[in-house]
Design a protein around this motif. Structure first.
Motif, short mmCIF file in Angstrom:
data_model
loop_
_atom_site.label_atom_id
_atom_site.label_comp_id
_atom_site.label_asym_id
_atom_site.label_seq_id
_atom_site.Cartn_x
_atom_site.Cartn_y
_atom_site.Cartn_z
N GLY A 173 11.07 60.33 18.18
CA GLY A 173 11.12 58.94 18.62
C GLY A 173 12.51 58.36 18.70
O GLY A 173 12.74 57.41 19.43
N SER A 206 14.27 58.32 22.16
CA SER A 206 13.68 57.41 23.15
C SER A 206 14.27 56.00 23.03
O SER A 206 14.28 55.25 24.00
CB SER A 206 12.16 57.37 23.02
OG SER A 206 11.79 56.84 21.77
N CYS A 207 14.78 55.65 21.87
CA CYS A 207 15.39 54.32 21.69
C CYS A 207 16.59 54.13 22.61
O CYS A 207 16.85 53.02 23.08
CB CYS A 207 15.84 54.14 20.24
SG CYS A 207 14.51 54.23 19.04
N GLY A 222 16.97 54.96 25.53
CA GLY A 222 16.61 54.66 26.91
C GLY A 222 16.85 53.20 27.25
O GLY A 222 17.21 52.86 28.37
N CYS A 223 16.67 52.32 26.27
CA CYS A 223 16.89 50.88 26.46
C CYS A 223 18.07 50.37 25.65
O CYS A 223 18.72 49.40 26.04
CB CYS A 223 15.66 50.08 26.04
SG CYS A 223 14.20 50.42 27.04
N ILE A 246 5.73 49.55 20.71
CA ILE A 246 6.45 50.78 20.36
C ILE A 246 6.47 50.97 18.85
O ILE A 246 6.19 52.06 18.35
CB ILE A 246 7.88 50.74 20.94
CG1 ILE A 246 7.83 50.80 22.47
CG2 ILE A 246 8.74 51.87 20.36
CD1 ILE A 246 9.15 50.53 23.16
#
Length: 92
Positions: free
Chosen positions: A23, A26-27, A29-30, A69
């Motif tokens: 996980g 994926s952080c 990405g933004c 999320i």
């Protein structure tokens, strides 16, 4: 020489990614890990990130998507993600 630098940079990135808890990547990405970026994570400590994730997960903090999320991670997973982000963030 340039090819060697590119290969070494790729290996360093892969090594960092291999140690990331599920996980965490994926952080990015933004959110950037740079403290000066828009929606930065690099400006916060592991404790602050973990507390924010808990607030999102428990509905104590308004969000458009982070609440959904954060509910996908246990408190232990959130702590591991927060520690990894804090360790890999550019604080400068």
């Amino acid at each position: 020489m340039r090819a060697l630098v590119i290969v070494l940079a790729g290996l360093a990135t892969s090594a960092s990614a291999q140690g990331a808890p599920p996980g965490a990547l994926s952080c990015t990405g933004c959110h950037a890990l740079d403290a000066e970026a828009t929606m930065p994570l690099g400006a916060f400590s592991a404790e602050e990130i973990s507390a924010a994730l808990a607030d999102y997960r428990d509905g104590r903090r308004d969000a458009t998507i982070m609440d959904r999320i954060a509910r996908g991670f246990t408190p232990e997973e959130s702590q591991a993600i927060a520690e990894w982000i804090a360790d890999h963030a550019d604080k400068e």
